[in-house]
Design an enzyme around this catalytic site. Structure first.
Site, PDB file in Angstrom:
ATOM      1  N   SER A 124       5.802 -31.502  12.043  1.00  0.00           N
ATOM      2  CA  SER A 124       5.317 -31.308  10.674  1.00  0.00           C
ATOM      3  C   SER A 124       4.381 -30.109  10.613  1.00  0.00           C
ATOM      4  O   SER A 124       3.667 -29.808  11.588  1.00  0.00           O
ATOM      5  CB  SER A 124       4.550 -32.564  10.255  1.00  0.00           C
ATOM      6  N   TYR A 151      -2.561 -39.096  11.656  1.00  0.00           N
ATOM      7  CA  TYR A 151      -1.104 -38.848  11.591  1.00  0.00           C
ATOM      8  C   TYR A 151      -0.773 -37.475  12.196  1.00  0.00           C
ATOM      9  O   TYR A 151       0.088 -37.355  13.068  1.00  0.00           O
ATOM     10  CB  TYR A 151      -0.618 -38.915  10.135  1.00  0.00           C
ATOM     11  N   LYS A 155       1.364 -36.372  15.638  1.00  0.00           N
ATOM     12  CA  LYS A 155       2.526 -35.469  15.708  1.00  0.00           C
ATOM     13  C   LYS A 155       2.265 -34.360  16.732  1.00  0.00           C
ATOM     14  O   LYS A 155       3.150 -34.001  17.507  1.00  0.00           O
ATOM     15  CB  LYS A 155       2.838 -34.838  14.344  1.00  0.00           C
TER      16      LYS A 155
HETATM   17  P1  NAD Z   1      10.850 -42.393   6.560  1.00  0.00           P
HETATM   18  O1  NAD Z   1       9.731 -43.354   6.652  1.00  0.00           O
HETATM   19  O2  NAD Z   1      11.680 -42.384   5.318  1.00  0.00           O
HETATM   20  O3  NAD Z   1      11.843 -42.606   7.801  1.00  0.00           O
HETATM   21  C1  NAD Z   1      11.381 -43.040   9.057  1.00  0.00           C
HETATM   22  C2  NAD Z   1      12.330 -44.129   9.551  1.00  0.00           C
HETATM   23  O4  NAD Z   1      11.856 -44.582  10.819  1.00  0.00           O
HETATM   24  C3  NAD Z   1      12.410 -45.344   8.624  1.00  0.00           C
HETATM   25  O5  NAD Z   1      13.750 -45.683   8.387  1.00  0.00           O
HETATM   26  C4  NAD Z   1      11.692 -46.450   9.409  1.00  0.00           C
HETATM   27  O6  NAD Z   1      12.202 -47.728   9.129  1.00  0.00           O
HETATM   28  C5  NAD Z   1      11.944 -45.999  10.834  1.00  0.00           C
HETATM   29  N1  NAD Z   1      10.935 -46.495  11.787  1.00  0.00           N
HETATM   30  C6  NAD Z   1       9.583 -46.485  11.650  1.00  0.00           C
HETATM   31  N2  NAD Z   1       9.011 -47.056  12.719  1.00  0.00           N
HETATM   32  C7  NAD Z   1      10.004 -47.407  13.561  1.00  0.00           C
HETATM   33  C8  NAD Z   1      10.047 -48.045  14.827  1.00  0.00           C
HETATM   34  N3  NAD Z   1       8.923 -48.447  15.460  1.00  0.00           N
HETATM   35  N4  NAD Z   1      11.246 -48.267  15.407  1.00  0.00           N
HETATM   36  C9  NAD Z   1      12.405 -47.881  14.783  1.00  0.00           C
HETATM   37  N5  NAD Z   1      12.419 -47.281  13.583  1.00  0.00           N
HETATM   38  C10 NAD Z   1      11.238 -47.059  12.975  1.00  0.00           C
HETATM   39  O7  NAD Z   1      10.249 -40.929   6.837  1.00  0.00           O
HETATM   40  P2  NAD Z   1      10.907 -39.503   6.621  1.00  0.00           P
HETATM   41  O8  NAD Z   1      10.275 -38.875   5.437  1.00  0.00           O
HETATM   42  O9  NAD Z   1      12.381 -39.605   6.699  1.00  0.00           O
HETATM   43  O10 NAD Z   1      10.328 -38.759   7.891  1.00  0.00           O
HETATM   44  C11 NAD Z   1      11.034 -38.733   9.106  1.00  0.00           C
HETATM   45  C12 NAD Z   1      10.202 -38.019  10.161  1.00  0.00           C
HETATM   46  O11 NAD Z   1       9.864 -36.718   9.686  1.00  0.00           O
HETATM   47  C13 NAD Z   1       8.888 -38.714  10.490  1.00  0.00           C
HETATM   48  O12 NAD Z   1       8.710 -38.655  11.884  1.00  0.00           O
HETATM   49  C14 NAD Z   1       7.842 -37.882   9.790  1.00  0.00           C
HETATM   50  O13 NAD Z   1       6.618 -37.888  10.478  1.00  0.00           O
HETATM   51  C15 NAD Z   1       8.475 -36.503   9.809  1.00  0.00           C
HETATM   52  N6  NAD Z   1       8.036 -35.645   8.690  1.00  0.00           N
HETATM   53  C16 NAD Z   1       8.280 -36.062   7.402  1.00  0.00           C
HETATM   54  C17 NAD Z   1       7.852 -35.250   6.350  1.00  0.00           C
HETATM   55  C18 NAD Z   1       8.083 -35.662   4.920  1.00  0.00           C
HETATM   56  O14 NAD Z   1       7.507 -35.057   4.026  1.00  0.00           O
HETATM   57  N7  NAD Z   1       8.923 -36.653   4.633  1.00  0.00           N
HETATM   58  C19 NAD Z   1       7.197 -34.029   6.609  1.00  0.00           C
HETATM   59  C20 NAD Z   1       6.991 -33.659   7.931  1.00  0.00           C
HETATM   60  C21 NAD Z   1       7.430 -34.465   8.976  1.00  0.00           C
HETATM   61  C1  UD1 Z   2       1.463 -34.247   2.415  1.00  0.00           C
HETATM   62  C2  UD1 Z   2       0.805 -34.851   3.626  1.00  0.00           C
HETATM   63  C3  UD1 Z   2       1.052 -33.955   4.839  1.00  0.00           C
HETATM   64  C4  UD1 Z   2       2.553 -33.722   5.037  1.00  0.00           C
HETATM   65  C5  UD1 Z   2       3.109 -33.087   3.762  1.00  0.00           C
HETATM   66  C6  UD1 Z   2       4.607 -32.847   3.852  1.00  0.00           C
HETATM   67  C7  UD1 Z   2      -1.113 -36.042   2.643  1.00  0.00           C
HETATM   68  C8  UD1 Z   2      -2.599 -36.074   2.511  1.00  0.00           C
HETATM   69  N1  UD1 Z   2      -0.629 -34.993   3.346  1.00  0.00           N
HETATM   70  O1  UD1 Z   2       0.715 -33.126   2.092  1.00  0.00           O
HETATM   71  O2  UD1 Z   2       0.547 -34.543   6.002  1.00  0.00           O
HETATM   72  O3  UD1 Z   2       2.767 -32.832   6.124  1.00  0.00           O
HETATM   73  O4  UD1 Z   2       2.844 -33.973   2.658  1.00  0.00           O
HETATM   74  O5  UD1 Z   2       5.340 -33.926   3.481  1.00  0.00           O
HETATM   75  O6  UD1 Z   2      -0.395 -36.933   2.247  1.00  0.00           O
HETATM   76  N2  UD1 Z   2      -0.596 -33.963  -5.757  1.00  0.00           N
HETATM   77  C9  UD1 Z   2      -1.063 -34.321  -7.004  1.00  0.00           C
HETATM   78  N3  UD1 Z   2      -0.876 -35.621  -7.405  1.00  0.00           N
HETATM   79  C10 UD1 Z   2      -0.254 -36.559  -6.613  1.00  0.00           C
HETATM   80  C11 UD1 Z   2       0.232 -36.168  -5.344  1.00  0.00           C
HETATM   81  C12 UD1 Z   2       0.036 -34.859  -4.942  1.00  0.00           C
HETATM   82  O7  UD1 Z   2      -1.637 -33.508  -7.734  1.00  0.00           O
HETATM   83  O8  UD1 Z   2      -0.151 -37.708  -7.043  1.00  0.00           O
HETATM   84  C13 UD1 Z   2      -0.778 -32.563  -5.297  1.00  0.00           C
HETATM   85  C14 UD1 Z   2      -1.582 -32.413  -4.014  1.00  0.00           C
HETATM   86  O9  UD1 Z   2      -2.952 -32.274  -4.307  1.00  0.00           O
HETATM   87  C15 UD1 Z   2      -0.970 -31.140  -3.429  1.00  0.00           C
HETATM   88  C16 UD1 Z   2       0.476 -31.161  -3.919  1.00  0.00           C
HETATM   89  O10 UD1 Z   2       0.509 -32.057  -5.014  1.00  0.00           O
HETATM   90  O11 UD1 Z   2      -1.608 -30.008  -3.962  1.00  0.00           O
HETATM   91  C17 UD1 Z   2       1.464 -31.636  -2.871  1.00  0.00           C
HETATM   92  O12 UD1 Z   2       1.042 -32.913  -2.384  1.00  0.00           O
HETATM   93  P1  UD1 Z   2       1.931 -33.738  -1.337  1.00  0.00           P
HETATM   94  O13 UD1 Z   2       3.292 -33.904  -1.865  1.00  0.00           O
HETATM   95  O14 UD1 Z   2       1.177 -34.981  -0.999  1.00  0.00           O
HETATM   96  O15 UD1 Z   2       2.053 -32.768  -0.084  1.00  0.00           O
HETATM   97  P2  UD1 Z   2       0.899 -32.160   0.883  1.00  0.00           P
HETATM   98  O16 UD1 Z   2      -0.391 -32.099   0.211  1.00  0.00           O
HETATM   99  O17 UD1 Z   2       1.446 -30.881   1.419  1.00  0.00           O
END
Ligand code: NAD
Ligand code: UD1
Length: 343
Positions: A124, A151, A155
């Protein structure tokens, strides 16, 4: 190839499963459904025309992931399973280290035992130190690291584990993909983001306001040092992100040995107000806004230098913010309750 997708029922994993299946790979989802619905598997098969296999298991149990790898003999693993809520990680840090770090160690031990070398890991942009001056941007892979939440630190800890593992294992072949802000949904409207409870992130929150599930969006700060005062982020379409994973897998299996980190973003920032306006255009709905205060640790601006992915993988995000909002709205409006009751 046989690909094991941990967390394959989740938001990002499910979209990558579709891409893998459509490219002819055999896919096994490893998930404990702690943050996802079983219904997603049927949706994946509707979109891709092929159903992934399922190994229901918990990454925290070494035996579960060991059995999954022994049984399915993957050529590669894509590792999405993990916990990702920043606020929750402050309250329950050990859960985050246990699942994200110890869970990954369990998986690596099993991969090592059964000679599985290729791994794509979901890292991330949160591993970077928060940019504080314009000179800190865009974030490149060599920008300063310094996550501010448990978190983010979990990572980064996984990144260290993977780099150390690769240094000790000549055949290890690992891509650590640092996502910026993935949003949107598959254009079919059949799969998308289905957060549990009230969404933490901007796009799913806006989508739930637009569909009438939440009354208004709270603007978390409008006094940032940006042109319109709201936070700027690098939003990347989930399908572009999924393609980035396939490109990384191709790169690894073409003979890469070692471990590298890579940004996946568009290189372009959009403010909260721009996102709201784009979503209003895509949905034809008005998003009521209430002004709130910034979340602790929220930063003004964050966007990627995405040139390494283009140079190394030939990958570049192509979807616009309008595409992201249109696809997110199609998913949300057709599935106001997401995948329905979690089973
Ligand atoms: P998500 O929660 O939708 O998917 C994660 C999946 O992992 C879920 O299906 C959950 O049931 C499963 N899981 C959790 N704990 C588990 C365990 N102990 N054993 C087996 N399965 C388990 O999340 P996502 O948004 O799809 O994110 C996927 C990955 O990407 C995560 O590692 C997250 O940290 C990373 N990531 C996500 C974002 C984002 O904005 N969504 C941004 C940066 C990094
Ligand atoms: C979040 C995560 C970050 C992750 C990233 C990518 C938090 C604190 N951080 O950050 O760890 O890597 O997503 O998925 O959750 N906002 C509003 N109202 C809301 C929600 C968000 O105004 O209800 C604003 C926030 O202040 C920010 C922007 O929208 O300026 C984006 O927010 P968000 O989607 O949570 O992403 P990140 O802040 O990048």
């Amino acid at each position: 190839m046989n690909v094991l997708v941990t967390g394959g029922a989740g938001y990002i994993g499910s979209h990558v499963c579709v891409e893998l299946l459509e490219q002819g790979h055999n896919v096994t989802v490893f998930d404990n459904f702690s943050n996802s619905s079983r219904n997603v598997l049927e949706r994946i098969s509707q979109v891709a025309g092929k159903r992934p296999s399922l190994y229901e298991g918990d990454l925290r149990k070494a035996q579960n992931i060991g059995c999954a790898i022994l049984t399915h003999k993957p050529d590669a693993v894509m590792h999405f399973a993990g916990l990702k809520a920043v606020g929750e990680s402050v309250i329950k840090p050990l859960d985050y280290y246990e699942t994200n770090v110890s869970g990954t160690v369990n998986m690596l031990k099993a991969m090592q035992a059964f000679n599985v070398n290729h791994l794509v890991f979901s890292s991330s942009a949160t591993v970077y130190a928060p940019p504080t001056t314009p000179d800190d941007l865009p974030l490149t892979e060599s920008s300063a690291l310094g996550p501010v939440s448990p978190y983010g630190r979990s990572k980064l800890a996984v990144e260290h584990v993977l780099a150390d593992y690769a240094a000790a294992n000549p055949y290890a072949s690992i891509a650590m993909l640092r996502y910026f802000n993935p949003i949107g949904a598959h254009p079919s409207g059949l799969i998308g983001e289905d957060p549990k409870g009230i969404p933490n992130n901007l796009l799913p929150y806006i989508a739930q306001v637009a569909v009438g599930k939440l009354p208004h969006l709270t603007l978390l700060g409008h006094g940032f040092d940006t042109p319109d005062g709201t936070g700027i982020r690098d939003y990347v379409h989930i399908m572009d992100l999924a393609e980035g994973h396939l490109a990384a897998l191709d790169y690894l299996t073409a003979g890469f040995e070692g471990c590298f980190a890579m940004n996946l973003g568009t290189g372009q920032g959009h403010s909260v107000l721009e996102v709201i306006a784009a979503f209003e255009r895509a949905s034809g709905k008005t998003i009521p806004i209430v002004e709130g205060t910034p979340r602790p640790g929220d930063i003004a601006v964050c966007y990627a230098d995405a040139s390494k992915a283009q140079e190394l993988l030939g990958w570049k995000a192509t979807c616009t913010l309008a595409d992201m909002c249109a696809d997110a709205w199609r998913w949300q409006s057709r599935n106001p309750e997401g995948y329905g009751r979690r089973q």
